[in-house]
Design a protein around this motif. Structure first.
Motif, PDB file in Angstrom:
ATOM      1  N   LEU A  94       0.820  -1.205   0.000  1.00  0.00           N
ATOM      2  CA  LEU A  94       0.000   0.000   0.000  1.00  0.00           C
ATOM      3  C   LEU A  94       0.858   1.261   0.000  1.00  0.00           C
ATOM      4  CD1 LEU A  94      -2.942  -0.947   2.387  1.00  0.00           C
ATOM      5  CD2 LEU A  94      -2.986  -0.735  -0.118  1.00  0.00           C
ATOM      6  N   TYR A  97       2.244   1.681  -3.515  1.00  0.00           N
ATOM      7  CA  TYR A  97       1.170   2.058  -4.439  1.00  0.00           C
ATOM      8  C   TYR A  97       0.849   3.546  -4.288  1.00  0.00           C
ATOM      9  CZ  TYR A  97      -3.235   1.648  -7.010  1.00  0.00           C
ATOM     10  OH  TYR A  97      -4.247   1.778  -7.931  1.00  0.00           O
ATOM     11  N   ARG A  98       0.649   3.974  -3.063  1.00  0.00           N
ATOM     12  CA  ARG A  98       0.318   5.372  -2.792  1.00  0.00           C
ATOM     13  C   ARG A  98       1.443   6.293  -3.273  1.00  0.00           C
ATOM     14  NH1 ARG A  98       0.005   8.223   3.151  1.00  0.00           N
ATOM     15  NH2 ARG A  98      -1.052  10.142   2.495  1.00  0.00           N
ATOM     16  N   TRP A 147      -6.911  -3.784  -3.919  1.00  0.00           N
ATOM     17  CA  TRP A 147      -6.659  -2.813  -4.985  1.00  0.00           C
ATOM     18  C   TRP A 147      -7.763  -1.763  -5.008  1.00  0.00           C
ATOM     19  CZ3 TRP A 147      -9.450  -1.349  -9.333  1.00  0.00           C
ATOM     20  CH2 TRP A 147      -8.829  -0.361 -10.100  1.00  0.00           C
ATOM     21  N   ALA A 150      -7.110   0.680  -2.252  1.00  0.00           N
ATOM     22  CA  ALA A 150      -5.965   1.539  -2.558  1.00  0.00           C
ATOM     23  C   ALA A 150      -6.329   2.558  -3.631  1.00  0.00           C
ATOM     24  CB  ALA A 150      -4.770   0.690  -2.995  1.00  0.00           C
ATOM     25  N   TRP A 172      -4.385   5.166   5.968  1.00  0.00           N
ATOM     26  CA  TRP A 172      -3.744   4.116   5.174  1.00  0.00           C
ATOM     27  C   TRP A 172      -3.283   2.973   6.081  1.00  0.00           C
ATOM     28  CZ3 TRP A 172      -3.258   3.170   0.024  1.00  0.00           C
ATOM     29  CH2 TRP A 172      -3.625   4.183  -0.861  1.00  0.00           C
TER      30      TRP A 172
END
Length: 183
Positions: A94, A97-98, A147, A150, A172
């Protein structure tokens, strides 16, 4: 985690690569609506018809950008998960991804919203780019849910939809704990 090879990318001539790079700059600076063949040609100092020697239309340029976006996000996620023990995979995934999405908001939005031009993408790229979510959860449904979480978080953050004073790092982290518990 098993080493997974990235699918072969679509070959580009040097000029086509230059066009895609200029399109990406326009996308990040002005947004998707301002990415036109005319604006792209102006950026490159050429006439718009010259672009059609390399790309059939704007959709083909966008498909090349989507390919880049998926390949880069996939590479960032695969790299982030390399050598990470199972209990730590969800929060590491995560965070990567962020970080990647927020660093490339225009490309992120193009690659993850609206219809996906699957027929224009290299075989296996979409699956490869998304496979870190499965590697983190070991469950295909949980991977899709992760996903979705996110993606929603990133879009809301990009759109500044959270109230002032929201501690998004804690949000998060809370999501990572919830998904890690479920995996």
């Amino acid at each position: 985690m098993n080493a997974v090879r990235q699918p072969t990318r679509t070959p580009r001539t040097p000029r086509a690569a230059q066009i895609v790079a200029a399109a990406r700059d326009l996308l990040e600076e002005r947004g998707r609506d301002e990415l036109t063949m005319r604006a792209l040609a102006e950026r490159l100092g050429i006439r718009a018809p010259s672009l059609y020697k390399h790309f059939l239309n704007k959709e083909a340029v966008e498909a090349a950008l989507v390919e880049d976006g998926l390949a880069e996000m996939g590479a960032a996620l695969h790299t982030a998960l390399r050598k990470v023990p199972a209990p730590d995979r969800v929060p590491v995934l995560l965070a990567a991804y962020r970080r990647h999405a927020l660093a490339h908001p225009g490309l992120y939005r193009l690659a993850t919203t609206g219809p996906l031009p699957r027929e224009a993408l290299p075989d296996g790229l979409e699956e490869w780019a998304g496979s870190p979510f499965f590697h983190a959860t070991k469950d295909s449904h949980l991977a899709q849910a992760l996903w979705s979480y996110a993606h929603g978080m990133v879009v809301l953050e990009l759109d500044a939809r959270y109230p002032d004073g929201s501690d998004l790092n804690r949000t998060w982290q809370a999501g990572a704990r919830a998904f890690a518990t479920g995996s």
